[in-house]
Design a protein around this motif. Structure first.
Motif, mmCIF file in Angstrom:
data_model
loop_
_atom_site.group_PDB
_atom_site.id
_atom_site.type_symbol
_atom_site.label_atom_id
_atom_site.label_comp_id
_atom_site.label_asym_id
_atom_site.label_seq_id
_atom_site.Cartn_x
_atom_site.Cartn_y
_atom_site.Cartn_z
ATOM 1 N N SER A 87 11.085 -12.961 2.165
ATOM 2 C CA SER A 87 12.299 -13.591 2.671
ATOM 3 C C SER A 87 13.256 -12.558 3.250
ATOM 4 O O SER A 87 13.142 -11.373 2.990
ATOM 5 N N GLY A 88 14.178 -13.022 4.051
ATOM 6 C CA GLY A 88 15.230 -12.163 4.565
ATOM 7 C C GLY A 88 14.983 -11.567 5.938
ATOM 8 O O GLY A 88 15.847 -10.922 6.488
ATOM 9 N N GLY A 89 13.820 -11.739 6.508
ATOM 10 C CA GLY A 89 13.568 -11.248 7.854
ATOM 11 C C GLY A 89 13.130 -9.795 7.938
ATOM 12 O O GLY A 89 12.752 -9.331 8.997
ATOM 13 N N GLY A 90 13.190 -9.075 6.833
ATOM 14 C CA GLY A 90 12.774 -7.672 6.841
ATOM 15 C C GLY A 90 11.305 -7.495 7.165
ATOM 16 O O GLY A 90 10.919 -6.578 7.881
ATOM 17 N N ARG A 91 10.486 -8.387 6.658
ATOM 18 C CA ARG A 91 9.048 -8.297 6.895
ATOM 19 C C ARG A 91 8.733 -8.499 8.375
ATOM 20 O O ARG A 91 7.909 -7.783 8.938
ATOM 21 N N PHE A 93 10.746 -7.854 10.894
ATOM 22 C CA PHE A 93 11.223 -6.661 11.593
ATOM 23 C C PHE A 93 10.195 -5.533 11.508
ATOM 24 O O PHE A 93 9.893 -4.882 12.506
ATOM 25 N N ILE A 94 9.641 -5.321 10.317
ATOM 26 C CA ILE A 94 8.662 -4.248 10.118
ATOM 27 C C ILE A 94 7.390 -4.527 10.913
ATOM 28 O O ILE A 94 6.845 -3.638 11.566
ATOM 29 N N LYS A 95 6.909 -5.775 10.890
ATOM 30 C CA LYS A 95 5.712 -6.134 11.657
ATOM 31 C C LYS A 95 5.925 -5.904 13.149
ATOM 32 O O LYS A 95 5.063 -5.354 13.843
ATOM 33 N N LYS A 96 7.079 -6.306 13.658
ATOM 34 C CA LYS A 96 7.371 -6.117 15.086
ATOM 35 C C LYS A 96 7.454 -4.645 15.443
ATOM 36 O O LYS A 96 6.972 -4.236 16.501
ATOM 37 N N ALA A 97 8.040 -3.840 14.558
ATOM 38 C CA ALA A 97 8.145 -2.402 14.828
ATOM 39 C C ALA A 97 6.766 -1.759 14.879
ATOM 40 O O ALA A 97 6.473 -0.968 15.778
ATOM 41 N N ILE A 98 5.900 -2.106 13.943
ATOM 42 C CA ILE A 98 4.543 -1.542 13.921
ATOM 43 C C ILE A 98 3.765 -1.984 15.154
ATOM 44 O O ILE A 98 3.099 -1.179 15.807
ATOM 45 N N MET A 99 3.857 -3.249 15.510
ATOM 46 C CA MET A 99 3.114 -3.740 16.677
ATOM 47 C C MET A 99 3.650 -3.132 17.978
ATOM 48 O O MET A 99 2.909 -2.971 18.939
ATOM 49 N N ALA A 100 4.930 -2.757 18.003
ATOM 50 C CA ALA A 100 5.476 -2.073 19.175
ATOM 51 C C ALA A 100 4.814 -0.707 19.342
ATOM 52 O O ALA A 100 4.574 -0.274 20.472
ATOM 53 N N TRP A 101 4.512 -0.030 18.248
ATOM 54 C CA TRP A 101 3.811 1.266 18.333
ATOM 55 C C TRP A 101 2.402 1.075 18.876
ATOM 56 O O TRP A 101 1.905 1.901 19.638
#
Length: 104
Positions: A87-91, A93-101
């Motif tokens: 919950s909270g949207g943190g997960r 955010f992390i998934k999007k950051a990794i997929m951006a790499w």
């Protein structure tokens, strides 16, 4: 097999391939089904593992204690877990950051 991020009850796991003794710390793209990470640290006395956790934590804006190497402590191929609540949207955010790499 393509790069994947697996959702677990307590966080996200994904595969990495570490290249120690590089000229700088950086995400270097994809290596097979893993994210390739170059680190300046040498592969002795757990230095590269510690540097890897700190580097990923900094990039993902999470505490160092949230990044754990699950398997592959003595090799270049590793599996990493980033602890984050569902919950909270943190997960997301992390998934999007990794997929951006991955797509960079």
């Amino acid at each position: 097999m393509p790069f994947t991020i697996q959702e677990k009850p307590d966080g996200l796991t994904f595969k990495i391939r570490v290249q120690p003794r590089s000229s700088r710390n950086q995400v270097a793209g994809i290596y097979g089904d893993a994210l390739k990470i170059n680190l300046t640290a040498p592969p002795v006395d757990n230095a590269a593992n510690k540097a890897c956790g700190a580097f990923l934590a900094k990039l993902l804006s999470v505490p160092k204690s949230s990044v754990t190497i699950v398997s592959g402590h003595t090799g270049r191929n590793k599996q990493v877990m980033v602890r984050c609540p569902k919950s909270g949207g943190g997960r997301d955010f992390i998934k999007k950051a990794i997929m951006a790499w991955v797509s960079a």
